[in-house]
Design a protein around this motif. Structure first.
Motif, mmCIF file in Angstrom:
data_model
loop_
_atom_site.group_PDB
_atom_site.id
_atom_site.type_symbol
_atom_site.label_atom_id
_atom_site.label_comp_id
_atom_site.label_asym_id
_atom_site.label_seq_id
_atom_site.Cartn_x
_atom_site.Cartn_y
_atom_site.Cartn_z
ATOM 1 N N LYS A 144 -19.646 14.666 -26.241
ATOM 2 C CA LYS A 144 -20.150 16.037 -26.417
ATOM 3 C C LYS A 144 -18.999 16.971 -26.742
ATOM 4 C CE LYS A 144 -23.775 15.466 -22.903
ATOM 5 N NZ LYS A 144 -24.379 15.974 -21.660
ATOM 6 N N GLN A 155 -23.524 16.672 -30.003
ATOM 7 C CA GLN A 155 -23.323 15.471 -29.189
ATOM 8 C C GLN A 155 -23.808 14.222 -29.908
ATOM 9 O OE1 GLN A 155 -26.321 15.149 -25.760
ATOM 10 N NE2 GLN A 155 -25.776 17.300 -25.758
ATOM 11 N N VAL A 184 -26.053 8.010 -18.402
ATOM 12 C CA VAL A 184 -26.717 7.975 -17.094
ATOM 13 C C VAL A 184 -28.122 7.364 -17.239
ATOM 14 C CG1 VAL A 184 -27.547 9.384 -15.159
ATOM 15 C CG2 VAL A 184 -25.471 10.064 -16.396
ATOM 16 N N GLU A 189 -35.518 13.816 -15.245
ATOM 17 C CA GLU A 189 -34.659 15.004 -15.301
ATOM 18 C C GLU A 189 -35.379 16.144 -14.602
ATOM 19 O OE1 GLU A 189 -32.137 15.703 -18.997
ATOM 20 O OE2 GLU A 189 -33.817 14.594 -19.821
ATOM 21 N N GLU A 267 -25.722 20.119 -16.202
ATOM 22 C CA GLU A 267 -25.041 21.370 -16.565
ATOM 23 C C GLU A 267 -25.757 22.546 -15.922
ATOM 24 O OE1 GLU A 267 -25.227 21.745 -20.814
ATOM 25 O OE2 GLU A 267 -27.404 21.842 -20.848
HETATM 26 P P1 AMP Z 1 -27.270 18.537 -22.723
HETATM 27 O O1 AMP Z 1 -27.018 19.220 -24.021
HETATM 28 O O2 AMP Z 1 -26.043 18.155 -21.987
HETATM 29 O O3 AMP Z 1 -28.239 19.318 -21.865
HETATM 30 O O4 AMP Z 1 -28.039 17.170 -23.083
HETATM 31 C C1 AMP Z 1 -29.327 17.152 -23.680
HETATM 32 C C2 AMP Z 1 -30.116 15.963 -23.174
HETATM 33 O O5 AMP Z 1 -29.434 14.732 -23.513
HETATM 34 C C3 AMP Z 1 -30.281 15.908 -21.658
HETATM 35 O O6 AMP Z 1 -31.346 16.705 -21.222
HETATM 36 C C4 AMP Z 1 -30.521 14.419 -21.456
HETATM 37 O O7 AMP Z 1 -31.861 14.072 -21.787
HETATM 38 C C5 AMP Z 1 -29.590 13.766 -22.464
HETATM 39 N N1 AMP Z 1 -28.281 13.508 -21.847
HETATM 40 C C6 AMP Z 1 -27.234 14.369 -21.780
HETATM 41 N N2 AMP Z 1 -26.168 13.827 -21.151
HETATM 42 C C7 AMP Z 1 -26.535 12.577 -20.806
HETATM 43 C C8 AMP Z 1 -25.875 11.494 -20.129
HETATM 44 N N3 AMP Z 1 -24.611 11.614 -19.695
HETATM 45 N N4 AMP Z 1 -26.574 10.347 -19.948
HETATM 46 C C9 AMP Z 1 -27.847 10.206 -20.392
HETATM 47 N N5 AMP Z 1 -28.516 11.184 -21.048
HETATM 48 C C10 AMP Z 1 -27.892 12.351 -21.255
#
Ligand code: AMP
Length: 359
Positions: A144, A155, A184, A189, A267
């Motif tokens: 990311k 990302q 993960v 979620e 986050e």
């Molecule tokens: P974020 O922009 O960090 O909120 O990521 C968007 C979505 O990607 C999250 O709501 C998760 O569904 C997925 N995601 C983000 N980070 C991870 C991770 N480390 N492992 C698995 N899925 C992830």
């Protein structure tokens, strides 16, 4: 404490600013919105607006001259410009909350220092650092950009076995400072919306269970399928986070729930959050009113929900579902007044409530 008729400045004129302006009006406050975009959704619901870039120092000062307090609807408010503008009125949430949430590495370290678990993460400055980091997280992860990522943007999923993903990852690393997170294997979620006011009082809504589609929130459902212990853990993390930041306002914290019941923080957003829109239909005091109460030093409202519910976003062409939604009983529709339905654009949301079984 602000008085009835006082004015709140809101940086950002999208749907969140619009809903904050509506909530402020309900409590007897005026609002002035700062946004560079003509016809921003919030302008129609505010007392006045200033059409200017977010880092326009003179415009920030004009906003401050006309207001009693300033808040914002998005986390990428330029902190440098705010500091240079040297505003004489309070800004809630504070600069520390902004600076922490604007950089994924700073944010992850912040949680780590508080003893709050996240996915394993590595600072990646150059492509050569990716290999070792991937080995440490089990050969696959999510790369990311440290800054400016939202709704799944900035990302890429990367795996040692997938050379195409490695190539994309290298390009991203060559363009921006990044972090690599371990992938993960979450069961679900959830997110918690919580508020802290200027007196340090805290109120937490119940966690919602969130489903994303194409990186954008699709639904938030109450109750989340989590245990009482997991709920208590989310509350505890919200309290720790709010107090550590000396935070004032509403915060949204996103979690991954693992099979063994542990929670990892993904986050936080220093603002009202899309996964809290359900509060408008299922609680007496919505997250928007709660934020206005928190920043104006009013008592916080009751965060308990009187109904269970499911909130669904209307993205792009989903707007065509409106006539059908309006036919449904127990459903609250909220449109943002955007004329053009582009792909991926949040046009509105609706929340269907159902009765909450007696305990
Ligand atoms: P974020 O922009 O960090 O909120 O990521 C968007 C979505 O990607 C999250 O709501 C998760 O569904 C997925 N995601 C983000 N980070 C991870 C991770 N480390 N492992 C698995 N899925 C992830």
């Amino acid at each position: 404490m602000l008085k009835i008729g006082d004015t709140i400045g809101i940086i950002g004129g999208g749907q969140l600013g619009r809903m904050l302006a509506m909530a402020a009006a309900k409590l007897g406050f005026k609002t002035i919105i700062l946004d560079p975009q003509e016809n921003s959704p919030a302008f129609a619901c505010a007392h006045d607006h200033i059409l200017a870039a977010y880092d326009d120092i003179a415009a920030l000062q004009r906003l401050s001259d006309k207001c009693d307090i300033i808040t914002y609807e998005f986390e990428n408010v330029p902190v440098e410009a705010l500091k240079k503008a040297n505003l004489k009125i309070p800004i809630h949430p504070n600069a520390k909350a902004l600076e922490t949430s604007q950089d994924r590495l700073v944010e992850k370290n912040f949680f780590h220092d508080l003893g709050i678990k996240t996915a394993p993460f590595f600072d990646i400055k150059k492509p050569e650092e990716l290999g070792d980091a991937l080995t440490s997280v089990g050969q696959k992860g999510i790369l990311k950009t440290r800054r400016m990522g939202y709704d799944g943007k900035g990302q890429v999923r990367v795996s040692v076995e997938d050379t195409a993903s490695l190539k994309v990852a290298h390009e991203l690393i060559n363009s921006f400072p990044c972090i690599l997170e371990g992938f993960v294997p979450f069961l679900r979620e959830v997110s918690i919306i919580a508020a802290r006011n200027t007196h340090g009082d805290i109120a937490c809504y119940s966690p919602a269970e969130n489903v994303h589609k194409d990186g954008i929130l699709h639904t938030s459902t109450l109750p989340a399928k989590i245990s009482e212990e997991e709920h208590a853990k989310a509350n505890e993390i919200a309290h720790k986070t709010l107090n550590a930041l000396n935070y004032v306002g509403v915060i949204g914290i996103e979690f991954f729930v693992l099979e063994d019941g542990s929670l990892l923080v993904n986050e936080f957003a220093p603002r009202v959050h899309n996964s809290g829109h359900w509060t408008e239909a299922a609680c007496i005091v919505s997250q928007f009113e709660q934020h206005i109460r928190a920043i104006t030093s009013l008592p916080l409202g009751n965060p308990l929900h009187h109904s269970n519910c499911i909130m669904e976003n209307l993205i792009g062409d989903d707007i065509e579902k409106v006539p059908e939604i309006l036919e449904q009983s127990n459903t609250m529709l909220h449109l943002y007044g955007k004329r053009e339905a582009r792909q991926g654009r949040k046009m509105g949301h609706f929340t269907k409530t159902t009765s909450k079984p007696a305990k």
